[in-house]
Design a protein around this motif. Structure first.
Motif, mmCIF file in Angstrom:
data_model
loop_
_atom_site.group_PDB
_atom_site.id
_atom_site.type_symbol
_atom_site.label_atom_id
_atom_site.label_comp_id
_atom_site.label_asym_id
_atom_site.label_seq_id
_atom_site.Cartn_x
_atom_site.Cartn_y
_atom_site.Cartn_z
ATOM 1 N N HIS A 142 40.525 51.335 39.935
ATOM 2 C CA HIS A 142 41.535 49.963 40.223
ATOM 3 C C HIS A 142 40.274 48.888 40.307
ATOM 4 O O HIS A 142 39.267 48.676 40.094
ATOM 5 C CB HIS A 142 41.374 49.949 42.261
ATOM 6 C CG HIS A 142 42.309 50.785 42.161
ATOM 7 N ND1 HIS A 142 44.189 50.376 42.464
ATOM 8 C CD2 HIS A 142 42.565 52.036 43.260
ATOM 9 C CE1 HIS A 142 44.975 51.728 43.005
ATOM 10 N NE2 HIS A 142 44.529 52.215 43.486
ATOM 11 N N PRO A 143 41.322 47.996 40.192
ATOM 12 C CA PRO A 143 40.368 46.265 39.447
ATOM 13 C C PRO A 143 39.682 45.923 40.328
ATOM 14 O O PRO A 143 39.947 45.902 41.873
ATOM 15 C CB PRO A 143 41.440 45.640 39.203
ATOM 16 C CG PRO A 143 42.860 45.594 39.717
ATOM 17 C CD PRO A 143 42.433 47.519 39.598
ATOM 18 N N PRO A 144 39.186 44.841 40.324
ATOM 19 C CA PRO A 144 38.207 44.503 41.560
ATOM 20 C C PRO A 144 38.492 43.721 42.227
ATOM 21 O O PRO A 144 37.622 42.871 41.888
ATOM 22 C CB PRO A 144 36.035 44.255 41.507
ATOM 23 C CG PRO A 144 37.068 43.959 39.386
ATOM 24 C CD PRO A 144 38.024 44.757 39.362
ATOM 25 N N THR A 145 39.698 43.546 42.922
ATOM 26 C CA THR A 145 41.271 41.754 42.991
ATOM 27 C C THR A 145 39.966 41.788 44.610
ATOM 28 O O THR A 145 39.622 42.836 44.897
ATOM 29 C CB THR A 145 41.873 43.070 43.374
ATOM 30 O OG1 THR A 145 42.664 43.006 41.762
ATOM 31 C CG2 THR A 145 43.049 41.416 44.236
ATOM 32 N N GLY A 146 39.455 41.059 44.406
ATOM 33 C CA GLY A 146 39.267 40.229 45.716
ATOM 34 C C GLY A 146 37.335 40.447 45.919
ATOM 35 O O GLY A 146 36.854 39.420 46.742
ATOM 36 N N MET A 147 36.847 40.418 44.573
ATOM 37 C CA MET A 147 35.142 40.767 45.251
ATOM 38 C C MET A 147 34.448 39.481 43.844
ATOM 39 O O MET A 147 34.839 39.049 43.132
ATOM 40 C CB MET A 147 34.724 41.993 44.220
ATOM 41 C CG MET A 147 35.389 42.888 44.734
ATOM 42 S SD MET A 147 34.119 44.453 44.295
ATOM 43 C CE MET A 147 32.704 43.533 44.927
ATOM 44 N N VAL A 148 34.464 38.419 44.755
ATOM 45 C CA VAL A 148 33.474 36.980 43.934
ATOM 46 C C VAL A 148 32.114 37.686 43.322
ATOM 47 O O VAL A 148 32.167 36.879 42.311
ATOM 48 C CB VAL A 148 33.320 36.307 45.088
ATOM 49 C CG1 VAL A 148 33.006 35.209 44.910
ATOM 50 C CG2 VAL A 148 34.968 36.324 45.872
ATOM 51 N N THR A 149 32.651 38.921 43.489
ATOM 52 C CA THR A 149 30.957 38.860 43.054
ATOM 53 C C THR A 149 31.355 39.986 41.463
ATOM 54 O O THR A 149 29.998 39.963 40.888
ATOM 55 C CB THR A 149 29.433 39.892 43.288
ATOM 56 O OG1 THR A 149 30.830 40.399 44.368
ATOM 57 C CG2 THR A 149 29.094 39.342 44.599
ATOM 58 N N GLU A 150 32.137 40.406 41.616
ATOM 59 C CA GLU A 150 32.577 40.236 39.893
ATOM 60 C C GLU A 150 33.532 39.708 38.865
ATOM 61 O O GLU A 150 33.988 39.894 38.298
ATOM 62 C CB GLU A 150 33.351 41.510 40.766
ATOM 63 C CG GLU A 150 32.371 42.695 40.568
ATOM 64 C CD GLU A 150 32.456 43.516 39.772
ATOM 65 O OE1 GLU A 150 32.985 44.263 38.845
ATOM 66 O OE2 GLU A 150 30.984 43.365 39.911
ATOM 67 N N THR A 151 33.080 38.243 39.742
ATOM 68 C CA THR A 151 33.599 37.189 38.512
ATOM 69 C C THR A 151 32.810 36.486 38.110
ATOM 70 O O THR A 151 31.756 36.942 38.020
ATOM 71 C CB THR A 151 33.822 36.210 39.678
ATOM 72 O OG1 THR A 151 33.470 35.505 40.192
ATOM 73 C CG2 THR A 151 35.784 36.603 39.690
ATOM 74 N N PRO A 152 33.520 35.939 36.379
ATOM 75 C CA PRO A 152 31.921 35.297 35.394
ATOM 76 C C PRO A 152 30.872 34.768 36.286
ATOM 77 O O PRO A 152 30.027 35.044 35.553
ATOM 78 C CB PRO A 152 32.452 34.651 34.452
ATOM 79 C CG PRO A 152 34.074 35.244 34.650
ATOM 80 C CD PRO A 152 34.716 35.924 35.939
ATOM 81 N N PRO A 153 30.893 33.872 37.373
ATOM 82 C CA PRO A 153 29.905 33.599 37.167
ATOM 83 C C PRO A 153 28.661 34.424 37.832
ATOM 84 O O PRO A 153 27.537 34.225 38.029
ATOM 85 C CB PRO A 153 30.062 32.115 38.396
ATOM 86 C CG PRO A 153 31.502 32.065 37.981
ATOM 87 C CD PRO A 153 32.159 33.400 37.703
ATOM 88 N N PHE A 154 28.782 35.350 38.491
ATOM 89 C CA PHE A 154 27.762 36.289 38.552
ATOM 90 C C PHE A 154 27.506 37.604 37.770
ATOM 91 O O PHE A 154 26.629 37.867 37.974
ATOM 92 C CB PHE A 154 28.469 36.817 40.161
ATOM 93 C CG PHE A 154 28.725 35.706 41.637
ATOM 94 C CD1 PHE A 154 27.864 35.922 42.309
ATOM 95 C CD2 PHE A 154 30.013 34.827 41.382
ATOM 96 C CE1 PHE A 154 28.192 34.569 43.148
ATOM 97 C CE2 PHE A 154 30.254 34.567 42.458
ATOM 98 C CZ PHE A 154 28.900 34.386 43.463
#
Length: 415
Positions: free
Chosen positions: A77-89
């Protein structure tokens, strides 16, 4: 979330909890081996695995987080809802999801695999996921230790803290962990009134985290570190810790809408709300004292934004038939130009466990990285995740997010 046992019949006073001496916590060699501290090379620490220790480890949030982490790590599954998995991190040096090892405390004994199956039956987890990540759930289940105090437990606060801390250090030692982050996701405990004779359970677990040298986050409205009995210990521990009471639904919306009214110079006359929910949270919040503790955080964001809380209250109703789902309704009365009276209503229908789980994983990774970088004390930079964050942060979600991104840059600079 999993309810913890009551604490009836406990009589000794909650005196100040002293910081442990080095010999009480561990010797220098043990510290390097157990918590990845003295004597361990920086590169070895960075490559080590990170423990995530849940208080309320058999509850809905912990089970969803554990199963979800395994599913994401396996590419299911994709990491939907995980802010730390977005590009800025991406380059902030956070521990990989594949390097997280789960354990925890709980007073219940339902196996995690069974709890996950129940969540799948209720539509919280995808059907088939519990069997797909059964090995990971069983591994985490084997690391859950009895919580407490249960009725009839005669141990003192200090004895309970020592026992819980020993569970943490044993967990870290057996898995050769660089560090362990403790996160409270247990059900809300009633606010302790004046004259309480013992520390609440949430504070016992928090004190154990400090004694074991573990970063700590409190995702519940319960007391945790915020008791005078732990003030000196918190200051002496030199560990990163974050907030109180996770922000997942109704208050998340309030932290967006309240600044909007303020910035558009629209006068809010009243702001009322209602929550319908079931599951463990609904049962726990049926207690008026627990509901009052929960509502304090919902009202705080409005008071912090407007300078004073508008007229209106939040009501919480336990509806067992709703299971792990909830409906939150807000009714906002405000004045427009020339006194024209207007109404905004919002309805939020969702599953708190699925909303909270990715945030809990974010916090585990961010606190672990902060600890590795030598950052200590309260982290207002993580206010984005909390109704009641540590001081020095705005209540507005947009500003909290900007502060979080600045923190990610700080971690990246120290990577």
């Amino acid at each position: 979330m999993t309810a913890h046992a009551d604490r009836e019949g406990r009589t000794d006073a909650p005196g100040r909890i002293d910081a442990p001496s080095p010999s009480e916590a561990s010797g220098p060699a043990d510290r390097a081996e157990v918590m990845g501290l003295a004597g361990a090379a920086h590169r070895a620490e960075s490559a080590g695995r990170t423990g995530v220790w849940f208080i309320g480890a058999r509850g809905s949030v912990a089970t969803t987080a554990t199963a979800g982490c395994a599913a994401i790590a396996a590419g299911l599954h994709p990491p939907t809802g995980m802010v730390t998995e977005t590009p800025p991190f991406a380059d902030s040096g956070l521990p990989a999801l594949t390097d997280l090892v789960f354990g925890g405390h709980d007073t219940l004994d339902c196996p995690l695999s069974k709890r996950a199956e129940a969540l799948a039956d209720g539509g919280v987890l995808p059907h088939g996921l519990p069997s797909a990540v059964r090995a990971e759930l069983d591994a985490a289940d084997a690391e859950i230790r009895p919580g407490g105090p249960l009725p009839g437990d005669t141990r003192t606060d200090q004895e309970l803290i020592a026992a819980f801390a020993a569970d943490l250090t044993d967990f870290a030692h057996r898995h050769d962990l660089a560090r362990t982050v403790v996160i409270n996701v247990a059900s809300t405990e009633p606010a302790q009134g004046p004259g309480g004779t013992r520390l609440p359970a949430s504070s016992l677990y928090a004190a154990a985290a400090l004694r074991a040298g573990c970063p700590y986050a409190n995702f519940t409205p319960s007391t945790g570190l915020r008791t005078p009995a732990l003030t000196d210990t918190v200051a002496a521990a030199g560990l990163p810790h974050a907030g109180r009471d996770g922000k997942t639904g109704q208050t998340l919306l309030r932290s967006v809408l309240a600044p909007m009214f303020l910035q558009r110079a629209l006068a809010v006359r009243a702001w009322s709300g209602s929550n319908l929910l079931g599951g463990g949270d609904g049962a726990a919040l049926a207690d008026p004292a627990a509901a009052a503790a929960k509502n304090a955080g919902k009202e705080r964001v409005l008071a912090d934004t407007f300078g004073t809380a508008p007229e209106g209250e939040v009501h919480i109703d336990d509806v067992p038939a709703m299971g792990d789902w909830k409906t939150a309704w807000d009714h906002i009365a405000f004045d427009g130009f020339l006194g024209s009276r207007m109404i905004l209503q919002t309805i939020w229908q969702g599953c708190d466990s699925a909303l909270a789980a990715p945030l809990v994983l974010d916090l585990a990774r961010l606190l672990a990285r902060a600890h590795e970088a030598g950052i200590s004390g309260p982290l207002p930079e993580l206010g984005f995740y909390f109704k009641d964050p540590d001081g020095g942060t705005s209540a507005a979600l947009a500003e909290q997010y900007a502060t979080l991104l600045t923190f990610a840059e700080r971690l990246r600079d120290q990577a």
